[in-house]
Design a protein around this motif. Structure first.
Motif, PDB file in Angstrom:
ATOM      1  N   TRP A 101     -12.304   3.190  -3.440  1.00  6.30           N
ATOM      2  CA  TRP A 101     -12.970   2.052  -4.089  1.00  6.30           C
ATOM      3  C   TRP A 101     -14.045   1.470  -3.169  1.00  6.30           C
ATOM      4  O   TRP A 101     -15.167   1.211  -3.598  1.00  6.30           O
ATOM      5  CB  TRP A 101     -11.926   0.990  -4.443  1.00  6.30           C
ATOM      6  CG  TRP A 101     -12.507  -0.215  -5.104  1.00  6.30           C
ATOM      7  CD1 TRP A 101     -12.845  -1.389  -4.510  1.00  6.30           C
ATOM      8  CD2 TRP A 101     -12.836  -0.357  -6.483  1.00  6.30           C
ATOM      9  NE1 TRP A 101     -13.361  -2.272  -5.442  1.00  6.30           N
ATOM     10  CE2 TRP A 101     -13.365  -1.652  -6.662  1.00  6.30           C
ATOM     11  CE3 TRP A 101     -12.737   0.490  -7.589  1.00  6.30           C
ATOM     12  CZ2 TRP A 101     -13.781  -2.121  -7.897  1.00  6.30           C
ATOM     13  CZ3 TRP A 101     -13.149   0.013  -8.819  1.00  6.30           C
ATOM     14  CH2 TRP A 101     -13.666  -1.276  -8.956  1.00  6.30           C
ATOM     15  N   ALA A 102     -13.703   1.268  -1.904  1.00 11.03           N
ATOM     16  CA  ALA A 102     -14.669   0.705  -0.951  1.00 11.03           C
ATOM     17  C   ALA A 102     -15.881   1.622  -0.814  1.00 11.03           C
ATOM     18  O   ALA A 102     -17.020   1.142  -0.762  1.00 11.03           O
ATOM     19  CB  ALA A 102     -14.000   0.479   0.407  1.00 11.03           C
ATOM     20  N   TRP A 103     -15.642   2.927  -0.750  1.00 13.32           N
ATOM     21  CA  TRP A 103     -16.737   3.878  -0.613  1.00 13.32           C
ATOM     22  C   TRP A 103     -17.660   3.826  -1.825  1.00 13.32           C
ATOM     23  O   TRP A 103     -18.880   3.746  -1.689  1.00 13.32           O
ATOM     24  CB  TRP A 103     -16.199   5.297  -0.428  1.00 13.32           C
ATOM     25  CG  TRP A 103     -17.287   6.299  -0.283  1.00 13.32           C
ATOM     26  CD1 TRP A 103     -17.831   7.078  -1.267  1.00 13.32           C
ATOM     27  CD2 TRP A 103     -18.006   6.622   0.904  1.00 13.32           C
ATOM     28  NE1 TRP A 103     -18.839   7.852  -0.768  1.00 13.32           N
ATOM     29  CE2 TRP A 103     -18.956   7.600   0.571  1.00 13.32           C
ATOM     30  CE3 TRP A 103     -17.931   6.172   2.222  1.00 13.32           C
ATOM     31  CZ2 TRP A 103     -19.835   8.135   1.503  1.00 13.32           C
ATOM     32  CZ3 TRP A 103     -18.800   6.724   3.148  1.00 13.32           C
ATOM     33  CH2 TRP A 103     -19.738   7.692   2.786  1.00 13.32           C
ATOM     34  N   PHE A 137      -4.749   8.732  -0.784  1.00 21.32           N
ATOM     35  CA  PHE A 137      -5.375  10.052  -0.914  1.00 21.32           C
ATOM     36  C   PHE A 137      -5.834  10.348  -2.336  1.00 21.32           C
ATOM     37  O   PHE A 137      -6.336  11.437  -2.609  1.00 21.32           O
ATOM     38  CB  PHE A 137      -4.410  11.125  -0.412  1.00 21.32           C
ATOM     39  CG  PHE A 137      -4.047  10.925   1.029  1.00 21.32           C
ATOM     40  CD1 PHE A 137      -4.970  11.159   2.036  1.00 21.32           C
ATOM     41  CD2 PHE A 137      -2.798  10.443   1.387  1.00 21.32           C
ATOM     42  CE1 PHE A 137      -4.648  10.945   3.362  1.00 21.32           C
ATOM     43  CE2 PHE A 137      -2.464  10.227   2.717  1.00 21.32           C
ATOM     44  CZ  PHE A 137      -3.399  10.482   3.704  1.00 21.32           C
ATOM     45  N   SER A 138      -5.675   9.391  -3.230  1.00 14.97           N
ATOM     46  CA  SER A 138      -6.091   9.585  -4.618  1.00 14.97           C
ATOM     47  C   SER A 138      -7.610   9.656  -4.691  1.00 14.97           C
ATOM     48  O   SER A 138      -8.320   8.972  -3.964  1.00 14.97           O
ATOM     49  CB  SER A 138      -5.582   8.427  -5.479  1.00 14.97           C
ATOM     50  OG  SER A 138      -6.093   8.557  -6.789  1.00 14.97           O
ATOM     51  N   ARG A 139      -8.107  10.480  -5.613  1.00 12.00           N
ATOM     52  CA  ARG A 139      -9.545  10.559  -5.850  1.00 12.00           C
ATOM     53  C   ARG A 139      -9.989   9.477  -6.835  1.00 12.00           C
ATOM     54  O   ARG A 139     -11.169   9.279  -7.062  1.00 12.00           O
ATOM     55  CB  ARG A 139      -9.920  11.944  -6.383  1.00 12.00           C
ATOM     56  CG  ARG A 139      -9.704  13.043  -5.352  1.00 12.00           C
ATOM     57  CD  ARG A 139     -10.139  14.383  -5.932  1.00 12.00           C
ATOM     58  NE  ARG A 139     -10.790  15.214  -4.962  1.00 12.00           N
ATOM     59  CZ  ARG A 139     -12.050  15.072  -4.517  1.00 12.00           C
ATOM     60  NH1 ARG A 139     -12.782  14.096  -4.922  1.00 12.00           N
ATOM     61  NH2 ARG A 139     -12.550  15.909  -3.652  1.00 12.00           N
ATOM     62  N   ASP A 140      -9.021   8.776  -7.409  1.00 14.31           N
ATOM     63  CA  ASP A 140      -9.288   7.732  -8.390  1.00 14.31           C
ATOM     64  C   ASP A 140      -9.536   6.405  -7.675  1.00 14.31           C
ATOM     65  O   ASP A 140      -8.621   5.859  -7.060  1.00 14.31           O
ATOM     66  CB  ASP A 140      -8.087   7.612  -9.338  1.00 14.31           C
ATOM     67  CG  ASP A 140      -8.255   6.532 -10.387  1.00 14.31           C
ATOM     68  OD1 ASP A 140      -9.319   5.872 -10.437  1.00 14.31           O
ATOM     69  OD2 ASP A 140      -7.313   6.350 -11.177  1.00 14.31           O
ATOM     70  N   ALA A 186      -9.636   3.518  -8.744  1.00 13.69           N
ATOM     71  CA  ALA A 186      -8.744   2.463  -9.237  1.00 13.69           C
ATOM     72  C   ALA A 186      -7.390   2.491  -8.522  1.00 13.69           C
ATOM     73  O   ALA A 186      -6.682   1.494  -8.503  1.00 13.69           O
ATOM     74  CB  ALA A 186      -8.548   2.592 -10.744  1.00 13.69           C
ATOM     75  N   ARG A 187      -7.051   3.623  -7.903  1.00 16.87           N
ATOM     76  CA  ARG A 187      -5.774   3.737  -7.180  1.00 16.87           C
ATOM     77  C   ARG A 187      -5.948   3.663  -5.676  1.00 16.87           C
ATOM     78  O   ARG A 187      -5.069   3.190  -4.969  1.00 16.87           O
ATOM     79  CB  ARG A 187      -5.089   5.060  -7.539  1.00 16.87           C
ATOM     80  CG  ARG A 187      -4.553   5.039  -8.959  1.00 16.87           C
ATOM     81  CD  ARG A 187      -3.651   6.184  -9.238  1.00 16.87           C
ATOM     82  NE  ARG A 187      -2.613   6.294  -8.230  1.00 16.87           N
ATOM     83  CZ  ARG A 187      -1.806   7.321  -8.132  1.00 16.87           C
ATOM     84  NH1 ARG A 187      -1.904   8.331  -8.965  1.00 16.87           N
ATOM     85  NH2 ARG A 187      -0.893   7.369  -7.196  1.00 16.87           N
ATOM     86  N   GLU A 238       0.860  -1.190   0.000  1.00 15.57           N
ATOM     87  CA  GLU A 238       0.000   0.000   0.000  1.00 15.57           C
ATOM     88  C   GLU A 238       0.895   1.239   0.000  1.00 15.57           C
ATOM     89  O   GLU A 238       1.886   1.288   0.714  1.00 15.57           O
ATOM     90  CB  GLU A 238      -0.880   0.043   1.258  1.00 15.57           C
ATOM     91  CG  GLU A 238      -1.770  -1.162   1.427  1.00 15.57           C
ATOM     92  CD  GLU A 238      -3.127  -1.018   0.770  1.00 15.57           C
ATOM     93  OE1 GLU A 238      -3.363  -0.042   0.036  1.00 15.57           O
ATOM     94  OE2 GLU A 238      -3.942  -1.915   0.990  1.00 15.57           O
ATOM     95  N   ALA A 239       0.531   2.236  -0.792  1.00 17.84           N
ATOM     96  CA  ALA A 239       1.316   3.471  -0.879  1.00 17.84           C
ATOM     97  C   ALA A 239       0.504   4.641  -0.326  1.00 17.84           C
ATOM     98  O   ALA A 239      -0.703   4.734  -0.563  1.00 17.84           O
ATOM     99  CB  ALA A 239       1.702   3.746  -2.329  1.00 17.84           C
TER     100      ALA A 239
END
Length: 183
Positions: free
Chosen positions: A134-136, A123-126, A128-129, A117-118
């Motif tokens: 993604w969970a939200w 904090f990405s809005r994407d 896919a990252r 995990e990075a």
């Protein structure tokens, strides 16, 4: 229960639950993320992914965890006799996934194939990252998909078990004691 698919939103605890089911029943645990996410978070190409999963679920007993129905179609569910849906409330899933993701980033724990995990991805809005994003964004969709699947005649031979709390999980796991199978 001999062939079990454990599904749920990212961060719900699918892998932990599937591992415990496998341990209690004495059957193999297959973690789809570990197959799919190659080095550098590169996804395994869909045909190779399907083939790798098909090979692993060819046996008589297993517990698979993961939601890859878009890439795998009904490959796993056609073989499954039971689908365990870990359906925790979004607030609890979000608390778990943030805690888990921060912990992994701090410790630099390797997940699969050298992947970690990075901080920047958190904090990405994407989606896919960011597994948190993604969970939200997938929580409601996953819930609707699994509710519909329970009513789908195509899965009439599959037993669905919906676990919507930690207490339900504990009761389900307690019910597995003594059911170990060979295979």
């Amino acid at each position: 229960m001999r062939r079990i698919s454990v599904v749920g939103t990212s961060g719900s605890g699918k892998s932990t639950l599937a591992g415990e089911i496998a341990r209690r029943l004495g059957i193999p645990h297959i973690e789809l993320d570990a197959i799919h996410h190659q080095a550098g978070w590169t996804p395994m190409p869909a045909p190779e992914f399907r083939a790798a999963v098909a090979e692993r679920i060819a046996g008589d007993t297993w517990v698979v965890d993961g939601n890859y129905r878009t890439k795998l179609g009904d490959l796993v569910w056609r073989r499954a006799d039971t689908v365990v849906w870990f359906d925790l409330p979004r607030s609890l899933v979000m608390r778990q996934i943030v805690t888990r993701t921060v912990g992994r980033a701090v410790t630099r724990r390797e997940l699969w194939n050298g992947n970690r995990e990075a901080w920047r991805d958190m904090f990405s809005r994407d989606p896919a990252r960011s597994v948190i994003r993604w969970a939200w964004t997938t929580h409601a969709t996953n819930r609707a998909r699994h509710l519909a699947a329970q009513e789908d005649p195509a899965y009439g031979d599959v037993t669905f078990v919906r676990l919507d709390s930690r207490r339900a999980v504990a009761e389900f796991l307690d019910g597995l004691d003594g059911q170990a199978t060979s295979g």
